[in-house]
Design an enzyme around this catalytic site. Structure first.
Site, PDB file in Angstrom:
ATOM      1  N   HIS A 143     -59.760 -57.742  75.550  1.00 34.43           N
ATOM      2  CA  HIS A 143     -58.492 -57.111  75.182  1.00 34.43           C
ATOM      3  C   HIS A 143     -57.885 -56.449  76.419  1.00 34.43           C
ATOM      4  CE1 HIS A 143     -56.171 -54.891  71.784  1.00 34.43           C
ATOM      5  NE2 HIS A 143     -55.458 -54.894  72.890  1.00 34.43           N
ATOM      6  N   HIS A 145     -54.560 -55.750  78.821  1.00 31.57           N
ATOM      7  CA  HIS A 145     -53.137 -55.737  79.148  1.00 31.57           C
ATOM      8  C   HIS A 145     -53.035 -55.838  80.671  1.00 31.57           C
ATOM      9  CE1 HIS A 145     -51.540 -54.115  75.183  1.00 31.57           C
ATOM     10  NE2 HIS A 145     -52.847 -53.917  75.066  1.00 31.57           N
ATOM     11  N   LYS A 226     -51.488 -64.187  70.831  1.00 27.60           N
ATOM     12  CA  LYS A 226     -51.579 -62.812  70.354  1.00 27.60           C
ATOM     13  C   LYS A 226     -50.445 -62.569  69.371  1.00 27.60           C
ATOM     14  CE  LYS A 226     -52.519 -58.403  70.036  1.00 27.60           C
ATOM     15  NZ  LYS A 226     -52.399 -57.489  71.181  1.00 27.60           N
ATOM     16  N   HIS A 228     -48.722 -59.450  67.635  1.00 25.86           N
ATOM     17  CA  HIS A 228     -48.649 -57.994  67.807  1.00 25.86           C
ATOM     18  C   HIS A 228     -47.498 -57.433  66.988  1.00 25.86           C
ATOM     19  CE1 HIS A 228     -48.377 -54.015  69.593  1.00 25.86           C
ATOM     20  NE2 HIS A 228     -49.508 -54.248  70.248  1.00 25.86           N
ATOM     21  N   HIS A 255     -52.965 -58.039  65.989  1.00 27.01           N
ATOM     22  CA  HIS A 255     -52.647 -56.613  65.864  1.00 27.01           C
ATOM     23  C   HIS A 255     -51.634 -56.534  64.733  1.00 27.01           C
ATOM     24  CE1 HIS A 255     -51.255 -52.618  67.899  1.00 27.01           C
ATOM     25  NE2 HIS A 255     -50.703 -52.706  66.692  1.00 27.01           N
ATOM     26  N   HIS A 329     -46.705 -47.054  72.896  1.00 24.09           N
ATOM     27  CA  HIS A 329     -45.799 -47.745  71.974  1.00 24.09           C
ATOM     28  C   HIS A 329     -44.373 -47.218  72.060  1.00 24.09           C
ATOM     29  CE1 HIS A 329     -48.709 -50.409  70.209  1.00 24.09           C
ATOM     30  NE2 HIS A 329     -49.562 -49.410  70.248  1.00 24.09           N
ATOM     31  N   ASP A 369     -58.576 -52.675  75.875  1.00 19.80           N
ATOM     32  CA  ASP A 369     -57.173 -52.296  75.646  1.00 19.80           C
ATOM     33  C   ASP A 369     -56.625 -51.600  76.891  1.00 19.80           C
ATOM     34  OD1 ASP A 369     -54.792 -52.212  74.271  1.00 19.80           O
ATOM     35  OD2 ASP A 369     -55.556 -51.097  72.568  1.00 19.80           O
TER      36      ASP A 369
END
EC number: 3.5.1.5
Length: 575
Positions: A143, A145, A226, A228, A255, A329, A369
């Site tokens: 995971h 990014h 993915k 999301h 997700h 987010h 993550d």
């Protein structure tokens, strides 16, 4: 025949059958169950392969005359304790052409009994002394990014050799979602990762009902998709993405919809319709249907993972998560709706249940993550901290007595073989087995899971704990994790793999793009389920009370008991 005391033998050659080793400063111990470095049956004692002045591996003694053309390995790691999902054994490990050639007894068959035919040490064989050390497979971070390239050395320095995820740098989409969308972006990222000593699998965007858009990404090099919520994980998008995945053989990482706007967890499960899918941060603090996304770990077709900031549940876990979530987010704490969104995801009851589900083998994997509510350099450490906390709280696992081999095998699998199986990479990486890429991590037991002594990438040393380069010997302080020759762009590319969908190779992408790093197709994962994830196959009944958020596992309520102190922490790190 003279005999050595067990303690003296361990000092000279490393631990052997029946010896127990403490893992760092945890309460966890592993016990050596077989000693392959003594030959078949462990009977060829007294001529163990050891390098050094006056020792065994010398011309016409432990070193034979075999040339490389006659099969001599390029490298032998002597006398290491191998910890893998399949067991805990001591072995000499041979490496040839960047792959593991054999586990067994190394040496010279002209002078030594029981030498494995693929471990005949020749004049061209390099030696790493693994005696007294622990050897594991390189970690697979499932995971990632790809927000900044500086993540790669941070990951390598902790033994992570494979990165699965997506992104294009510090763009808003990447900071929130592990997606590398569009052929142009995929090709730029594949080129950017070409010179780093890590295996890479990039995920394309699955949030679309356009099958053409998804096939375009697969042909351009995406190794999977993915889904999301920040791009809209609707039932229609889930179904469309899984249809393309079924046709192409790739994995989908999920997700789901925290706000339950397009449906509840039951609607997502209905859209999945029994098909294989990798559920990211299954507990839910990282995102997913609030408050009961954790219930998906009950299903045999769901391949569940955690991200490391909730591992394990501590007295600080809740406080740090709120701030992390706001940044990752793109939320505004002064907007009530944004604050409510954030608070709905942070639940002590489900985080506490996540601990238990890992110990049961019901949540099967752990990733980072990275920089998006997770730390790329703490996958391995957080995994073993969780194992330690669970031993203290729940005692020994069934079958464990004086040692914790079953628990150790379960937890090491969470960041090695299980993510490799989930994404179709296990033919190449994920375990210490003959034929696989020699992505290996060597630890002093006192630093296990914290700071590797060496990280081998494709059989070549890429990273190591190294002292002052201007010193007269390698050990003077400061000893720091530093890049080695295997981290230079040439050997880094030659010793690593770029995983892509089969459709990319069928479309000739490897020839068109011209990367130095070999492209390898992922295996078809569409028939794989939790039963295929070694040591992590449990499917207990999991229920969440919608009002109190109380979690019940097989009918038993989970009580939150956050840890106030952890091993592998300030004792090892200043910051």
């Amino acid at each position: 025949m003279s005999e050595l005391e067990r303690s003296r033998y361990a000092t000279l050659y490393g631990p052997t059958v029946g010896d127990r080793i403490r893992l760092a400063d945890t309460d966890l111990f592993i016990e050596v169950t077989d000693d392959l470095s003594r030959g078949p049956g462990g009977t060829a004692t007294g001529d163990e392969a050891v390098f050094g002045g006056g020792k065994v591996i010398r011309e016409s003694m432990g070193q034979a005359r075999a040339t490389r053309a006659q099969g001599a390995p390029d490298l032998v790691i002597t006398g290491a304790v191998v910890l893998d999902h399949w067991g805990v054994v001591k072995a000499d490990v041979g490496i040839r052409d960047g792959r593991i050639s054999a586990l067994g007894k190394a040496g010279n068959p002209d002078t030594m009994d029981g030498v494995h035919p693929d471990l005949v040490i020749g004049p061209g064989t390099e030696i790493i002394a693994g005696n007294g050390k622990i050897l594991t497979a390189g970690a697979v971070d499932t995971h990632v990014h790809f927000i900044c390239p500086q993540q790669v050395p941070e990951a390598l320095g902790t033994g992570v050799t494979t990165l699965i995820g997506g992104g294009t740098g510090p763009a808003e989409g990447t900071k929130a979602t592990t997606v590398t969308a569009s052929p142009w972006n995929l090709h730029r990222m594949m080129s950017a990762m070409d010179g780093w000593p890590v295996n890479v699998a990039l995920l394309g965007k699955g949030n679309t009902v356009s099958e053409d858009a998804m096939w375009e990404q697969l042909r351009a090099g995406a190794a999977g998709f993915k889904l999301h919520e920040d791009w809209g994980t609707t039932p229609a998008a889930i179904d469309a993405c899984l249809r393309v995945a079924d046709a192409s053989g790739v994995q989908v990482a999920l997700h789901s919809d925290t706000l339950n706007e397009a449906g509840f967890v039951e609607d997502t499960l209905a859209a999945i319709a029994g098909r294989a899918i990798h559920a990211y941060h299954t507990e839910g603090a990282g995102g997913g249907h609030a408050p009961d996304i954790i219930t998906v770990a009950s299903f045999a077709n769901i391949l569940p993972s955690s991200t490391n900031p909730t591992r394990p549940h501590t007295v600080n876990t809740l406080d740090e998560h709120l701030d992390m979530l706001m940044v990752c987010h793109h939320l505004n704490p002064s907007v009530p709706e944004d604050l409510a969104f954030a608070e709905s995801r942070i639940r002590p009851s489900t985080i506490a249940a996540e601990d238990i589900l890992h110990d049961l083998g019901a949540i099967s994997m752990i990733g980072s993550d990275s920089q998006a509510m997770g730390r790329v350099g703490e996958v391995v450490t957080r995994t073993w901290q969780t194992a330690h906390v669970m031993k203290r709280r729940r005692g020994a696992l069934p079958g464990d007595t004086v040692a914790d081999n079953n628990r150790a095998r379960r937890y090491v699998a969470k960041y090695t073989i299980c993510p490799a199986v989930a994404h179709g990479l296990d033919a190449e990486i994920g375990s210490v087995e003959a034929g696989k890429l020699a992505d290996l991590v060597l630890y002093e037991p006192a630093f296990f899971g914290v700071r590797p002594s060496l990280v081998l990438k494709g059989g070549f040393i890429a990273w190591a704990a190294m002292g002052d380069a201007n010193a007269s010997i390698p050990t003077p302080q400061p000893v720091l994790p530093r890049p080695m020759f295997g981290a230079a762009p040439g050997p880094a590319a030659a010793s690593s793999l770029m995983f892509v969908a089969p459709a990319a190779l069928q479309d000739g992408l490897d020839e068109r793009l011209g990367l130095a790093k070999p492209m390898v197709a992922t295996a078809d994962v569409r028939r794989r389920g939790k039963a295929d994830l070694p040591e992590n196959t449990a499917t207990p009944d999991i229920r969440v009370d919608p009002d109190t958020f109380t979690v019940r596992i097989d009918g038993e309520a989970v009580e939150a008991a956050p840890a106030a102190e952890l091993p592998m922490a300030q004792r090892y790190f200043l910051f």
